[in-house]
Design a protein around this motif. Structure first.
Motif, PDB file in Angstrom:
ATOM      1  N   ARG A  58      38.917  33.095  40.470  1.00 34.62           N
ATOM      2  CA  ARG A  58      38.680  34.537  40.573  1.00 34.62           C
ATOM      3  C   ARG A  58      37.426  34.918  39.796  1.00 34.62           C
ATOM      4  O   ARG A  58      37.038  34.236  38.848  1.00 34.62           O
ATOM      5  CB  ARG A  58      39.877  35.316  40.031  1.00 34.62           C
ATOM      6  N   HIS A  59      36.802  36.031  40.179  1.00 35.64           N
ATOM      7  CA  HIS A  59      35.670  36.522  39.409  1.00 35.64           C
ATOM      8  C   HIS A  59      36.195  37.131  38.112  1.00 35.64           C
ATOM      9  O   HIS A  59      37.210  37.833  38.105  1.00 35.64           O
ATOM     10  CB  HIS A  59      34.891  37.580  40.194  1.00 35.64           C
ATOM     11  N   ILE A  60      35.514  36.828  37.028  1.00 34.13           N
ATOM     12  CA  ILE A  60      36.019  37.273  35.732  1.00 34.13           C
ATOM     13  C   ILE A  60      36.067  38.799  35.635  1.00 34.13           C
ATOM     14  O   ILE A  60      36.901  39.370  34.921  1.00 34.13           O
ATOM     15  CB  ILE A  60      35.170  36.665  34.594  1.00 34.13           C
ATOM     16  N   LEU A  63      39.331  40.845  36.016  1.00 34.14           N
ATOM     17  CA  LEU A  63      40.314  40.992  34.941  1.00 34.14           C
ATOM     18  C   LEU A  63      40.048  42.233  34.091  1.00 34.14           C
ATOM     19  O   LEU A  63      40.749  42.482  33.124  1.00 34.14           O
ATOM     20  CB  LEU A  63      40.297  39.746  34.045  1.00 34.14           C
ATOM     21  N   LEU A  64      39.042  43.009  34.456  1.00 33.17           N
ATOM     22  CA  LEU A  64      38.773  44.236  33.723  1.00 33.17           C
ATOM     23  C   LEU A  64      39.788  45.320  34.086  1.00 33.17           C
ATOM     24  O   LEU A  64      40.400  45.286  35.148  1.00 33.17           O
ATOM     25  CB  LEU A  64      37.360  44.738  34.031  1.00 33.17           C
ATOM     26  N   THR A  91      37.056  46.463  28.277  1.00 31.85           N
ATOM     27  CA  THR A  91      38.493  46.725  28.368  1.00 31.85           C
ATOM     28  C   THR A  91      39.069  45.885  29.490  1.00 31.85           C
ATOM     29  O   THR A  91      38.741  46.073  30.662  1.00 31.85           O
ATOM     30  CB  THR A  91      38.771  48.215  28.639  1.00 31.85           C
ATOM     31  N   ALA A  92      39.901  44.926  29.103  1.00 33.07           N
ATOM     32  CA  ALA A  92      40.526  44.046  30.085  1.00 33.07           C
ATOM     33  C   ALA A  92      41.890  44.604  30.482  1.00 33.07           C
ATOM     34  O   ALA A  92      42.401  45.558  29.883  1.00 33.07           O
ATOM     35  CB  ALA A  92      40.666  42.640  29.503  1.00 33.07           C
ATOM     36  N   TRP A  93      42.456  43.995  31.531  1.00 31.81           N
ATOM     37  CA  TRP A  93      43.763  44.409  32.035  1.00 31.81           C
ATOM     38  C   TRP A  93      44.751  43.282  31.790  1.00 31.81           C
ATOM     39  O   TRP A  93      44.647  42.206  32.376  1.00 31.81           O
ATOM     40  CB  TRP A  93      43.674  44.728  33.522  1.00 31.81           C
ATOM     41  N   HIS A  94      45.679  43.493  30.841  1.00 32.55           N
ATOM     42  CA  HIS A  94      46.675  42.478  30.515  1.00 32.55           C
ATOM     43  C   HIS A  94      47.631  42.287  31.681  1.00 32.55           C
ATOM     44  O   HIS A  94      47.888  43.212  32.455  1.00 32.55           O
ATOM     45  CB  HIS A  94      47.440  42.893  29.253  1.00 32.55           C
TER      46      HIS A  94
END
Length: 262
Positions: A58-60, A63-64, A91-94
């Motif tokens: 996946r593109h990193i 995960l934002l 800000t990433a998305w857990h």
């Protein structure tokens, strides 16, 4: 998609840079120059909750956080892929469905055996990183202003850093210390005995207190002095030794401290 071996996408310099963050968990991720994730370590899984199977390929930027500026994330990796080390906060998305602010450091490294470039990314929870930085600022202030000599050494007993008080005590600038051992820079003290005490502190993990240093230094080459030193092992978050803190404190000039014949 197969996970790329860690040694294939990193260098000793990059590993050292990640280790410098030291006292907090640091995730190590690698992407292709286009941003596709090719490496996802256990710390990354612990940090964001995703398993390697869920993220590899996946593109990193995927995960934002959904509400984050994805252009920022993409520009960071695009900048790293073109040869510039970059730092930033995203800000990433857990995986549990909550936002998580991360501090990242990204740099390009050669992708051995395949050519091209891989982007190596270190990431840590932003709030924890800020706390560590604040503690570091306090430590730096104490280190530089302490009237007592302080030295930081690596596991080979080579100096990494000395404070101004120790520079004055030894009569040598920090540059003359760094990368060298005590037996190399102060041949006129009982350096062999001192290094034996340092090694004991490293090997056993127990502080060594009141280890005596006797002899002469360039600060006062014509007189003998006596110092009392303490050595404390420095450890990483897993309890592994990473170096030593030394605290020599001058007691007095020896009663026999007259000039020796040369």
């Amino acid at each position: 998609m197969q996970q790329v071996p860690f040694d294939e996408v990193t260098t000793s310099a990059a590993r050292d840079a990640g280790g410098w963050l030291g006292a907090l968990p640091v995730a190590v991720v690698a992407t292709s120059a286009e941003g596709a994730i090719v490496r996802w370590d256990q710390a990354a899984e612990d940090l964001l909750g995703y398993t390697p199977h869920e993220v590899l390929g996946r593109h990193i930027a995927d995960l934002l956080h959904p509400g984050a500026d994805r252009g920022l994330g993409r520009s960071l990796w695009e900048g790293a892929a073109t040869g510039r080390g970059v730092m930033g906060t995203v800000t990433a998305w857990h995986r549990e469905g909550r936002p998580l602010d991360l501090e990242i450091w990204a740099c390009p490294v050669p992708a051995r055996h395949r050519g091209g470039t891989t982007v190596l990314v270190f990431a840590a929870e932003a709030e924890a990183a800020r706390r560590i930085r604040g503690s570091s600022a306090v430590w730096d202030g104490l280190f530089s202003r302490s009237p007592v000599g302080i030295a930081i050494l690596d596991t080979q007993l080579r100096f990494l850093r000395v404070n101004p008080a120790l520079e004055a005590m030894n009569g040598l600038p920090q540059a003359a210390h760094v990368g060298r051992r005590l037996v190399e820079i102060l041949p006129d003290v009982n350096a062999v005995d001192m290094e034996r005490a340092m090694r004991r502190a490293l090997d056993e993990g127990r502080p060594v207190l009141d280890s005596r240093r006797t002899g002469r230094t360039p600060a006062d080459p014509d007189h003998d002095h006596v110092w009392s030193g303490s050595y404390v092992r420095l450890e990483d978050t897993d309890g592994r030794p990473i170096g030593l803190a030394a605290h020599p404190d001058r007691h007095h000039r020896s009663a026999a401290g007259t000039a020796r014949s040369r």
